[in-house]
Write an enzyme that holds these catalytic residues in place. Sequence first.
Site, short mmCIF file in Angstrom:
data_model
loop_
_atom_site.label_atom_id
_atom_site.label_comp_id
_atom_site.label_asym_id
_atom_site.label_seq_id
_atom_site.Cartn_x
_atom_site.Cartn_y
_atom_site.Cartn_z
N HIS A 65 -53.23 44.78 -20.82
CA HIS A 65 -54.07 43.79 -20.32
C HIS A 65 -53.31 42.63 -20.22
O HIS A 65 -52.61 42.27 -21.40
CB HIS A 65 -55.46 43.69 -20.92
CG HIS A 65 -55.53 43.56 -22.29
ND1 HIS A 65 -55.70 42.35 -22.75
CD2 HIS A 65 -55.50 44.62 -23.37
CE1 HIS A 65 -55.87 42.43 -24.05
NE2 HIS A 65 -55.77 43.53 -24.31
N GLU A 212 -59.75 42.21 -20.09
CA GLU A 212 -59.92 43.11 -21.02
C GLU A 212 -60.74 42.85 -22.30
O GLU A 212 -61.69 43.55 -22.69
CB GLU A 212 -58.56 43.81 -21.63
CG GLU A 212 -58.77 45.18 -22.19
CD GLU A 212 -58.80 45.17 -23.55
OE1 GLU A 212 -59.02 45.91 -24.49
OE2 GLU A 212 -58.71 44.13 -24.46
N GLU A 213 -60.59 41.73 -22.69
CA GLU A 213 -60.93 41.17 -23.85
C GLU A 213 -62.50 40.69 -23.83
O GLU A 213 -63.15 40.52 -24.64
CB GLU A 213 -60.14 39.85 -24.45
CG GLU A 213 -58.78 40.32 -24.87
CD GLU A 213 -58.69 41.22 -26.02
OE1 GLU A 213 -59.84 41.26 -26.94
OE2 GLU A 213 -57.53 41.36 -26.39
CO CO Z 1 -55.80 44.59 -26.35
#
Ligand code: CO
Length: 359
Positions: A65, A212-213
Amino acid sequence: MNKTTLAMLKELTEAHGVSGFEEEIQSVIKKHLPSGTKIEYDRLGSIVCKKEGVKGGPRIMIPGHMDEIGFMVKFITDQGFIKFSQLGGWPDQVLLSQRVVIRGSKGDVPGLIGSKPPHFLTAEEQAKVVKKEDMFIDVGAKDKKEATEQMGIRVGDPIAPESPFGTLKNWQLLVAKAWDDRVGCALFIEVLKALQGRRHPNAVYGVGTVQEEVGTRGGQTCANVVEPDICLVAESGIAMDVPGIKPEESQGKLGGGPMIYVLDGGMIAHRRLREFVVGVAEKKKIPHQFGLLERGATDGRPVHLHARGVPSIFIGVPVRYIHCHAGIIDAGDFDHTVSLMVETVMRLDAKAVRSIGGE
Ligand code: CO
């Protein structure tokens, strides 16, 4: 590790790219891709970088990511201080007096995370961790007008940590922000480079995912772009070889090689794929270690649940002090992780992929 890779890691980690604002990372990735890489995109800003070995071979997805954890401007006070929201999970205790950069409409604005001075806290307040809600960013503006009109800061502007790349006394130990997951972006770039001019029995897709986070969002959209048969998640692992951690809490240590995660909060490593990868590591004598993470997920979560299911595994370069302003990796661990991925890819032919998927 060679100088080119070191320079790329510096560039990737110092770039500004919090969740939802990954454009700069995308351009750094493009700059370092080997020539001949085919590029595609999803519609959220992720980049899919393809290297075909044989036509019609299995599709191997290697997502890393692009986003790092950061903040967003939430409110500008009349005095010109910036209140912020978090993008991704930050522990409160690592934030105070850290430097940050706000990407405003008139360019980057440096700032410092502040709070009420300790001298003015009651004894009870001093014993507690200051909460994010009580912090603010000081950009040195004299009032709201200066912050908004001269500096160009607006609600919604992204904020990233300021934390230059460097090494410790041992130059193999690299210090930077955003190893999670620029190290993963660097991994798939290096894998694609290593495959240049080699025949591999599949098509490899290095994927720089977005967001992603904040909930593995780009991983989900990119699974639709790639339609993978196998997924090797290129990530940061958690090294816990520091004081205060019991051995059973984490086995990951710097210098121990890639961490093969048997479990995380979003996925159980596909059993046969795990055996395959461990077999490759043993055969090629690549040092490796196991990881187990009870909370937290990776892009493996949406990818392994895509369509009828995609055998997936999360492979991480161990990082000390993840989700902080700066962390440490061992350059040797990075190189071993690249080797493990390349050797695995070289063996993932149609027959192997069929037997892993077990249809
Ligand atoms: Co990560």
